[in-house]
Design a protein around this motif. Structure first.
Motif, mmCIF file in Angstrom:
data_model
loop_
_atom_site.group_PDB
_atom_site.id
_atom_site.type_symbol
_atom_site.label_atom_id
_atom_site.label_comp_id
_atom_site.label_asym_id
_atom_site.label_seq_id
_atom_site.Cartn_x
_atom_site.Cartn_y
_atom_site.Cartn_z
ATOM 1 N N LEU B 103 6.948 3.414 10.619
ATOM 2 C CA LEU B 103 8.003 3.060 9.216
ATOM 3 C C LEU B 103 7.286 2.764 8.176
ATOM 4 O O LEU B 103 7.796 3.261 7.031
ATOM 5 C CB LEU B 103 8.917 1.737 9.670
ATOM 6 N N ARG B 104 6.322 2.009 8.080
ATOM 7 C CA ARG B 104 5.627 1.592 6.909
ATOM 8 C C ARG B 104 4.878 2.955 6.204
ATOM 9 O O ARG B 104 5.174 3.241 5.065
ATOM 10 C CB ARG B 104 4.273 0.789 7.133
ATOM 11 N N GLU B 208 5.940 -2.118 -0.800
ATOM 12 C CA GLU B 208 5.764 -3.172 -0.027
ATOM 13 C C GLU B 208 7.110 -3.762 -0.011
ATOM 14 O O GLU B 208 7.462 -4.154 1.002
ATOM 15 C CB GLU B 208 4.706 -4.017 -0.590
ATOM 16 N N GLY B 209 7.580 -3.887 -1.011
ATOM 17 C CA GLY B 209 9.061 -4.522 -1.054
ATOM 18 C C GLY B 209 10.089 -3.665 -0.189
ATOM 19 O O GLY B 209 10.824 -4.255 0.874
ATOM 20 N N THR B 210 10.054 -2.421 -0.100
ATOM 21 C CA THR B 210 10.887 -1.540 0.634
ATOM 22 C C THR B 210 10.367 -1.798 2.198
ATOM 23 O O THR B 210 11.006 -1.788 2.917
ATOM 24 C CB THR B 210 10.753 -0.096 0.122
ATOM 25 N N GLN B 211 9.014 -1.566 2.331
ATOM 26 C CA GLN B 211 8.605 -1.868 3.869
ATOM 27 C C GLN B 211 9.037 -3.079 4.442
ATOM 28 O O GLN B 211 9.649 -3.116 5.293
ATOM 29 C CB GLN B 211 6.980 -1.797 3.801
ATOM 30 N N LYS B 212 9.002 -4.274 3.508
ATOM 31 C CA LYS B 212 9.420 -5.516 4.132
ATOM 32 C C LYS B 212 10.749 -5.482 4.121
ATOM 33 O O LYS B 212 11.174 -6.099 5.239
ATOM 34 C CB LYS B 212 8.964 -6.605 2.793
ATOM 35 N N ILE B 214 12.897 -3.102 5.058
ATOM 36 C CA ILE B 214 13.478 -2.166 6.157
ATOM 37 C C ILE B 214 12.775 -2.807 7.428
ATOM 38 O O ILE B 214 13.597 -2.864 8.624
ATOM 39 C CB ILE B 214 12.676 -0.585 6.243
ATOM 40 N N LEU B 215 11.618 -3.058 7.611
ATOM 41 C CA LEU B 215 10.836 -3.756 8.553
ATOM 42 C C LEU B 215 11.803 -5.276 9.096
ATOM 43 O O LEU B 215 12.198 -5.560 10.283
ATOM 44 C CB LEU B 215 9.670 -4.291 8.384
ATOM 45 N N ALA B 216 12.281 -6.121 8.044
ATOM 46 C CA ALA B 216 12.925 -7.193 8.281
ATOM 47 C C ALA B 216 14.150 -6.772 8.979
ATOM 48 O O ALA B 216 14.872 -7.425 9.939
ATOM 49 C CB ALA B 216 13.429 -7.960 6.968
ATOM 50 N N SER B 217 14.792 -5.743 8.571
ATOM 51 C CA SER B 217 16.077 -5.266 9.331
ATOM 52 C C SER B 217 16.268 -4.771 10.661
ATOM 53 O O SER B 217 17.016 -4.834 11.195
ATOM 54 C CB SER B 217 16.862 -4.167 8.556
ATOM 55 N N VAL B 218 14.870 -4.354 11.158
ATOM 56 C CA VAL B 218 14.937 -4.349 12.671
ATOM 57 C C VAL B 218 13.862 -5.424 13.248
ATOM 58 O O VAL B 218 13.407 -5.084 14.404
ATOM 59 C CB VAL B 218 14.198 -2.913 12.932
#
Lengths: 221, 221
Positions: B103-104, B208-212, B214-218
């Motif tokens: 994902l990252r 990095e903000g977008t990665q954070k 999206i990852l938080a959401s899963v």
DNA sequence: GTCTATATCGGGATAGAC
DNA sequence: GTCTATCCCGATATAGAC
């Protein structure tokens, strides 16, 4: 829409119905703006023709040009109208609210707008994508100010530890991007999922999924 | 760009340089496609004129029409080329990878594309927003298939408990929407933040903000 | 392959009667 | 306010010489 009065064939006009005439004119303008939104949002400024718009609005080309002196003028008028609808929902994010509630409400409001006013969203999108030649001033002024105000609210919540740390601008952009995606990219969403926001179940799933995604990113879920 | 050969004034032509000529033709076509992308992505199909494109490509209007029989033909050619770039990055989401890493990487790739090929993103956006009249088939076919394949990967990860439950389509749309927002709505992003992806710090913060997010959401952060 | 005309047309906008 | 007729320009596309 249709069925205007026969237009008093008589001579001694200008008696009583003057006031009603003025209102008719307003209605006519509204109809033209509606038609303009529909056509401009699918064909763009240059792709649309006055003919198409006037036909859809139920009057002649020349007659339309009586109400709006040029196509560009009409286009700008349509855009301004869209911008108002556009700027409004941000108010939902007020400092006094519970963060989770406020975010949830804002997201629902935005997705609802994508469902009910997709053409406005698309016209706005077209304009921004093309560099917002006619909107730059509005973007850099009013919009920027409102966003800054809301970014400040988010910063306050973060400072108070009520939501997790996340760049406020990024958060706002993410909400905009996701919610408007279902209006602007509806053709793609439909091609892939076979569904759209008119489907109540899909609408609800989109609202709740987006709420969950955003809340999770600020540690509220 | 400039400086084509003087065009052998002599008579007994067609000797050796035949092969080089063919390659020149290809380069010419490429230049036209590049110019077409630039102009179409800011003016749209109808707003753009062959004159503008040919000028930017460094040849005459008539000459351009020698390579592409009509404006629409050129437009479709440009669009097809964009579509290829577009479909590619999805490959990054492969079943064999570690979910968080995959994902990252995918997100970084998409933001990078928004930085390096914003015009392609915008042209694609314009086309979809207008209902994708020329792309419907491609969307419902190839794109849909690839998305389904990747949705299956995500479902696999969810079933295995490697990421939290979230509708795969929604997740993919969210990633697309957010990452492309920085290309498509660059005018708005700039009006509000005063920055764009060309700024290395802003680029990195966006990735990095977008990665954070999206990852938080899963549930991976 | 590239150029100089030129045919042709859609469509925005105006004039002026009613 | 609405209509008919018309002007006019930009822009696509073609013809044909070189």
């Amino acid at each position: 829409m249709a069925g205007n009065g026969a237009g008093d064939t008589g001579g001694s006009a200008t008696t009583a119905p003057v006031r009603r005439r003025r209102r008719d004119g307003e209605l006519r303008r509204e109809a033209i703006l509606d038609a303009g939104l529909e056509v401009f949002s699918t064909l763009g400024l240059h792709g649309a023709s006055i003919d198409q718009i006037s036909e859809r609005a139920g009057l002649s080309k020349t007659n339309l040009l009586y109400y709006f002196p040029s196509k560009e003028d009409l286009y700008v008028a349509v855009l301004r109208r869209v911008l108002d609808v556009w700027l409004d929902p941000l108010q939902t994010l007020s400092a006094g609210s519970e963060p989770a509630d406020a975010l949830r409400r804002y997201i629902r409001r935005k997705v609802t707008l994508s469902r009910d006013a997709p053409q406005a969203s698309r016209l706005f999108c077209l304009e921004i994508v093309q560099g917002a030649p006619l909107l730059r001033a509005e973007l850099a002024g009013p919009l920027r100010d409102r966003v800054e105000a809301k970014a400040a609210v988010l910063r306050g919540w973060i400072a108070a530890g009520r939501i997790g740390a996340h760049d406020p601008h990024q958060l706002i952009f993410a909400i905009w991007a996701i919610t408007q995606h279902y209006a602007d990219f509806a053709a793609q969403v439909e091609a892939i999922t076979g569904r759209n926001l008119q489907d109540p179940a899909f609408f609800e799933a989109t609202v709740e999924g987006t709420q969950k995604l955003i809340l999770a990113s600020v540690g509220l879920a």
